[in-house]
Design an enzyme around this catalytic site. Structure first.
Site, PDB file in Angstrom:
ATOM      1  N   GLU A 340       0.853  -1.193   0.000  1.00  0.00           N
ATOM      2  CA  GLU A 340       0.000   0.000   0.000  1.00  0.00           C
ATOM      3  C   GLU A 340       0.892   1.248   0.000  1.00  0.00           C
ATOM      4  OE1 GLU A 340      -3.457   2.038   2.825  1.00  0.00           O
ATOM      5  OE2 GLU A 340      -2.157   0.470   3.636  1.00  0.00           O
ATOM      6  N   HIS A 341       1.841   1.283   0.925  1.00  0.00           N
ATOM      7  CA  HIS A 341       2.823   2.364   1.011  1.00  0.00           C
ATOM      8  C   HIS A 341       4.213   1.752   0.862  1.00  0.00           C
ATOM      9  CE1 HIS A 341      -0.493   3.217   3.953  1.00  0.00           C
ATOM     10  NE2 HIS A 341      -0.529   4.371   3.311  1.00  0.00           N
TER      11      HIS A 341
END
Length: 444
Positions: A340-341
């Site tokens: 996601e990150h």
């Protein structure tokens, strides 16, 4: 000797093919299919009984007996009036930055002349109505109001509704900071509903016991939530569009021995703070950095506010320090992980980041922590989780737009291509398709 707060996975010398790496990287235990069976009767009840079912589930799950699902206009105004000036200034700056980015990203209509007299135009048209979900559990997320609402506004969506769980501590209303963020953005339609029942309410609409429409159905539902929200979104997909099935947050950091261990540890902790199922993964070829990060985690976890929650996340099977042979192998691992990150803290970080294929958002260098993206970078923090970044992007203005092709041909252009249409219609044994063209050019 004190046990490290996070386990290690040694992939040095391991095959670098995606299938092997996807099986090796750490993941949370998250069974959306199991949750689906739990939310199915909730969604059916809301579809059949409207607000009566929504109110019953709100009382059962949130411990709040509401008279109405709608947040009064006065409550929104009061929340904005009572907002801390520093928080207001921070939200206003976040709104400005996110709006600047989203406005620049909005696709423009484009017309292509295929032949003289024949054009195809792609028009980008906003959906008519959206339902935006803002979670409310262990933390308060006014920033998620911004990340949901601003892209919808920049797309030109005319009808925007926000929902967030009812809170016992605030008289059955969502958290006042969430309400203030809605007011700051000019969103007047806000509901005190959370969980699967909120997703079903938006997807199906909801009427009261007298048959009056209380909540109009939407075209698209977006926003992060827990596994039950994700399961409900899977269930209603097709009835409405969704952005993604968001699960627990995750961060991966690809770092070499040029990285600052304190920065890396702080960034892992920042995402572990969200939830006990949050995933924090460091991928590095440096054993020295791995050891230094472990030491930093020991000290920093003990000193931070939500240490118990963070320790549970870091020690869970979804988190790990992954040792690799070199940065090239690390790239293969993070592309398989599809974070996601994803932070890149290596030498030549920009060049390394340019080779990332799978990530919701990439944060480049020592001065772009994920926390910046959570709030004030201008990027969106509603991103694909659980490895879904290999096929899904983050929330943006595009989420709320549909491409419509407009075909315009004159008689000469149609006559010129008619033989090709007739040939393909015959090849597919669909002669009426060809006749729809030939009927326009009857034999003399």
């Amino acid at each position: 000797m004190t046990t490290a707060p996070i386990r290690r996975i040694d992939l040095r010398g391991a095959p670098l093919d995606p299938a092997t790496l996807r099986a090796a990287v750490p993941r949370a235990d998250l069974d959306v299919a199991e949750a689906l069976e739990k939310v199915r009767p909730i969604c059916e009840a809301v579809r059949e009984r409207g607000t009566a079912a929504v109110l019953e589930y709100t009382e059962r799950f949130d411990g709040v007996a509401l008279a109405s699902v709608r947040v009064p206009a006065q409550a929104l105004a009061d929340a904005l009036d009572g907002l801390d000036p520093q928080v207001r200034a921070a939200l206003e700056e976040t709104i400005r930055r996110v709006r600047l980015v989203q406005r620049s990203l909005r696709r423009q209509d484009a017309t292509t002349q295929v032949v003289p007299g024949g054009t195809v135009t792609e028009r980008w048209v906003p959906v008519g109505r959206v339902g935006l979900y803002v979670p409310g559990g262990l933390a308060v997320y006014p920033s998620s109001v911004v990340m949901n609402v601003v892209p919808a506004q920049e797309a030109g969506v005319e009808s925007i509704a926000v929902t967030s769980p009812a809170q016992r501590d605030f008289g059955g209303l969502p958290h006042p900071t969430i309400l203030a963020a809605c007011a700051l953005l000019g969103v007047a339609e806000v509901y005190a509903v959370g969980g699967a029942q909120a997703i079903a309410m938006f997807a199906h609409g909801a009427r009261d016991e007298a048959g009056e429409l209380v909540v109009a159905p939407v075209d698209v539902v977006t926003g992060p939530g827990n596994v039950y929200v994700a399961a409900a979104k899977r269930l209603v997909q097709g009835i409405v569009g969704i952005d993604a099935e968001a699960g627990p947050t995750d961060i991966a950091v690809l770092a070499d021995d040029t990285a600052d261990a304190g920065h890396v540890a702080a960034d892992l902790i920042s995402q572990a703070e969200h939830d006990v199922l949050a995933a924090a993964v460091l991928v590095t070829p440096s054993e020295a950095l791995a050891a230094a990060v472990e030491r930093e985690l020991q000290a920093r976890v003990a000193a931070t506010k939500h240490s118990e929650r963070i320790r549970a996340a870091l020690s869970g099977r979804q988190s790990a320090i992954v040792l690799v042979d070199d940065v090239e192998a690390g790239l293969a691992v993070v592309n398989a992980y599809a974070a996601e990150h994803l932070e890149i803290q290596t030498a030549d970080a920009r060049d390394v980041a340019a080779r990332v294929r799978n990530a919701g958002a990439v944060f480049v260098g020592p001065h772009a922590p994920v926390s910046l993206g959570d709030y004030c970078a201008g990027s969106n923090h509603i991103l694909p989780t659980g490895g879904s970044a290999c096929h899904t992007g983050g929330l943006s203005v595009q989420t709320f737009l549909r491409g419509i092709h407009v075909v315009e041909y004159d008689e000469a252009a149609l006559r010129e291509v008619a033989p090709h249409v007739l040939a393909l219609a015959q090849a597919e044994d669909l002669p009426a398709h060809g006749e729809a063209v030939s009927a326009r050019f009857p034999a003399p």
